[in-house]
Design an enzyme around this catalytic site. Structure first.
Site, PDB file in Angstrom:
ATOM      1  N   GLU A   1      27.683  26.217  13.619  1.00  0.00           N
ATOM      2  CA  GLU A   1      27.165  26.167  12.258  1.00  0.00           C
ATOM      3  C   GLU A   1      26.170  25.019  12.085  1.00  0.00           C
ATOM      4  O   GLU A   1      25.132  25.174  11.427  1.00  0.00           O
ATOM      5  CB  GLU A   1      28.314  25.996  11.250  1.00  0.00           C
ATOM      6  CG  GLU A   1      29.316  27.135  11.268  1.00  0.00           C
ATOM      7  CD  GLU A   1      30.513  26.867  12.170  1.00  0.00           C
ATOM      8  OE1 GLU A   1      31.631  27.246  11.782  1.00  0.00           O
ATOM      9  OE2 GLU A   1      30.310  26.264  13.255  1.00  0.00           O
TER      10      GLU A   1
ATOM     11  N   CYS B   1      35.489  25.141  10.769  1.00  0.00           N
ATOM     12  CA  CYS B   1      36.529  24.121  10.852  1.00  0.00           C
ATOM     13  C   CYS B   1      36.623  23.333   9.552  1.00  0.00           C
ATOM     14  O   CYS B   1      35.653  23.188   8.810  1.00  0.00           O
ATOM     15  CB  CYS B   1      36.292  23.199  12.043  1.00  0.00           C
ATOM     16  SG  CYS B   1      34.779  22.218  11.954  1.00  0.00           S
TER      17      CYS B   1
ATOM     18  N   ALA C   1      40.910  41.475  54.372  1.00  0.00           N
ATOM     19  CA  ALA C   1      40.475  40.962  55.672  1.00  0.00           C
ATOM     20  C   ALA C   1      41.059  41.848  56.758  1.00  0.00           C
ATOM     21  O   ALA C   1      42.028  42.582  56.535  1.00  0.00           O
ATOM     22  CB  ALA C   1      40.933  39.514  55.871  1.00  0.00           C
TER      23      ALA C   1
ATOM     24  N   ALA D   1      42.968  42.303  60.498  1.00  0.00           N
ATOM     25  CA  ALA D   1      44.183  41.668  61.011  1.00  0.00           C
ATOM     26  C   ALA D   1      43.890  40.294  61.604  1.00  0.00           C
ATOM     27  O   ALA D   1      44.726  39.387  61.563  1.00  0.00           O
ATOM     28  CB  ALA D   1      44.836  42.565  62.059  1.00  0.00           C
TER      29      ALA D   1
ATOM     30  N   TRP E   1      31.351  39.859  55.142  1.00  0.00           N
ATOM     31  CA  TRP E   1      31.674  40.030  53.728  1.00  0.00           C
ATOM     32  C   TRP E   1      32.122  41.459  53.522  1.00  0.00           C
ATOM     33  O   TRP E   1      31.473  42.389  54.021  1.00  0.00           O
ATOM     34  CB  TRP E   1      30.482  39.712  52.837  1.00  0.00           C
ATOM     35  CG  TRP E   1      30.030  38.304  52.901  1.00  0.00           C
ATOM     36  CD1 TRP E   1      28.982  37.800  53.593  1.00  0.00           C
ATOM     37  CD2 TRP E   1      30.626  37.180  52.206  1.00  0.00           C
ATOM     38  NE1 TRP E   1      28.868  36.449  53.393  1.00  0.00           N
ATOM     39  CE2 TRP E   1      29.867  36.051  52.530  1.00  0.00           C
ATOM     40  CE3 TRP E   1      31.710  37.034  51.344  1.00  0.00           C
ATOM     41  CZ2 TRP E   1      30.167  34.787  52.037  1.00  0.00           C
ATOM     42  CZ3 TRP E   1      31.998  35.789  50.857  1.00  0.00           C
ATOM     43  CH2 TRP E   1      31.230  34.676  51.202  1.00  0.00           C
TER      44      TRP E   1
ATOM     45  N   ASP F   1      39.641  29.062  53.765  1.00  0.00           N
ATOM     46  CA  ASP F   1      38.227  29.363  53.517  1.00  0.00           C
ATOM     47  C   ASP F   1      37.375  28.136  53.232  1.00  0.00           C
ATOM     48  O   ASP F   1      36.148  28.212  53.308  1.00  0.00           O
ATOM     49  CB  ASP F   1      38.100  30.332  52.333  1.00  0.00           C
ATOM     50  CG  ASP F   1      38.773  31.663  52.598  1.00  0.00           C
ATOM     51  OD1 ASP F   1      39.064  31.948  53.786  1.00  0.00           O
ATOM     52  OD2 ASP F   1      39.009  32.416  51.634  1.00  0.00           O
TER      53      ASP F   1
ATOM     54  N   GLU G   1      40.748  33.535  41.723  1.00  0.00           N
ATOM     55  CA  GLU G   1      40.192  34.270  42.858  1.00  0.00           C
ATOM     56  C   GLU G   1      41.152  34.321  44.052  1.00  0.00           C
ATOM     57  O   GLU G   1      40.728  34.492  45.185  1.00  0.00           O
ATOM     58  CB  GLU G   1      38.848  33.645  43.265  1.00  0.00           C
ATOM     59  CG  GLU G   1      37.800  33.712  42.161  1.00  0.00           C
ATOM     60  CD  GLU G   1      36.401  33.381  42.642  1.00  0.00           C
ATOM     61  OE1 GLU G   1      36.047  33.748  43.778  1.00  0.00           O
ATOM     62  OE2 GLU G   1      35.649  32.763  41.876  1.00  0.00           O
TER      63      GLU G   1
ATOM     64  N   GLY H   1      44.617  33.194  46.559  1.00  0.00           N
ATOM     65  CA  GLY H   1      44.853  34.347  47.417  1.00  0.00           C
ATOM     66  C   GLY H   1      45.977  35.259  46.959  1.00  0.00           C
ATOM     67  O   GLY H   1      46.445  35.243  45.806  1.00  0.00           O
TER      68      GLY H   1
END
Length: 371
Positions: free
Chosen positions: A59, A82, A169, A171, A177, A207, A303, A305
């Site tokens: 505002e 507010c 992934a 084995a 990617w 990673d 993200e 695992g």
């Protein structure tokens, strides 16, 4: 103006305010990402959204842009202005002082310091107030802020990227990617719209990810949160080496953490968040989110695992799900996107309803919300 035309105009200008408010997502926590549009005689005279760090508020930005044109205008605000003195004066009083004639809001603010008082200040000054315009869309945009205020935890979005058969992934662990460059760029855009990116300690060790937003001109980087109960993370990798680029918070169980590890990471500049462990010895997912909410976060993008994702799903803590699927299959020997959920019956499975599906390069992205 007849009532139908006024209502249509209200919806149109509120959509503009909502669009502006989204520009602040991921940049203004712990404050909500509010949008504001000032309209006089059918013309937009001021626009604003909550600025990085949470101030100035939307505002105030819009009023500064409008100047004297704000007098007699209608203000469209995505959340109740507010009503409390914080680091800045109340926006409700700023609107009164500017001489606006009418205020249209999408949602009331459940913060106990506001909770209707903003609307009361406006009405007491003789300003006409219309509430609830595009409330459903606003509730979705402000879901993280609303969750932190009412439940004490941020909104959690879980991202999964996998093959057609749900593998992340081979084995042997090869994963770069599975999805294409377009999907990875979309992930960076989604990171940018969240306050923090969360991964488990296993992902951090395997990673060594940066978890920053890259190649998108991000003015503010999301907080990087690693859930590692023992703080057994390498301090010579990219996470530690990039502490000058983005904040790093480490959620851990003090009862399982060596004092030397805690001292070392604090010395590097990381923030430590103590989190209680559950009965399985792992960090309790709801306690983790509570700690993040207490720290001010409103929107968290997880993200992985697989073990962390499964624990969050099992706890009912996932609000939104984003799934990227690539057109390849890795077979049963591949590593699954999710860890064990311990389900004994279909009725126990966490369920989501689909809210979108689109092609992103060669991959498909589907979005889901908790049913």
């Amino acid at each position: 103006m007849n009532p139908a035309a006024e209502a249509e105009g209200d919806r149109r200008f509120m959509w503009l305010a909502l669009t502006l408010g989204r520009r602040g997502q991921g940049r203004c926590w712990p404050n909500p990402a509010v949008g504001c549009v000032l309209v006089r005689d059918g013309r937009v005279v001021g626009r604003g959204w909550t600025q990085p760090g949470g101030r100035p508020h939307a505002e105030v930005v819009a009023l500064a842009q409008a100047g004297e044109a704000a007098r007699g205008a209608t203000a469209y605000v995505t959340l109740e202005p507010c009503a409390h003195h914080g680091k800045t004066p109340p926006c409700a009083k700023a609107l009164v002082g500017a001489g606006v004639a009418r205020v249209v809001t999408a949602l009331g603010d459940p913060d106990p310091r506001v909770a209707g008082r903003g609307h009361d200040i406006l009405r007491a000054a003789g300003i006409a107030v219309t509430e609830g315009v595009e409330a459903t869309a606003a509730r979705r945009d402000h879901a993280g802020f609303l969750s932190r205020v009412t439940q004490g935890r941020p909104l959690l979005t879980l991202k999964l990227a996998s093959s057609l058969d749900g593998r992340i992934a081979t084995a042997s662990g090869e994963s770069r990617w599975i999805t294409g460059a377009e999907a990875r760029r979309r992930v960076h855009a989604q990171r940018m719209a969240h306050d923090a990116v969360l991964v488990g300690g296993g992902t951090a060790r395997a990673d060594d990810p940066l978890l920053t937003v890259r190649d998108m001109g991000a003015a503010v980087q999301p907080v990087r949160v690693i859930a590692a109960r023992r703080l057994d993370l390498p301090d010579d990798g990219r996470l530690a080496g990039s502490l000058g680029e983005a904040p790093l918070w480490l959620a851990h169980d003090p009862g399982q953490t060596r004092e030397a590890a805690a001292t070392r990471w604090q010395g590097l500049g990381a923030r430590l968040l103590p989190v209680a462990a559950g009965v399985d010895g792992q960090l309790d997912p709801l306690a983790l989110l509570g700690s993040l909410g207490q720290a001010g976060l409103t929107r968290v993008y997880c993200e992985g695992g697989g073990a962390l994702a499964a624990s969050l799903l099992s706890a009912g803590a996932v609000d939104r799900l984003v799934v990227f699927q690539a057109g390849l299959a890795l077979g049963a020997e591949g590593r699954p996107a999710l860890g064990a959920l311990g389900l004994g019956a279909l009725a126990e499975a966490p369920r989501f309803r689909q809210t979108g599906a689109e092609a992103v390069g060669a991959d498909v992205m589907t979005t889901w919300e908790r049913a």
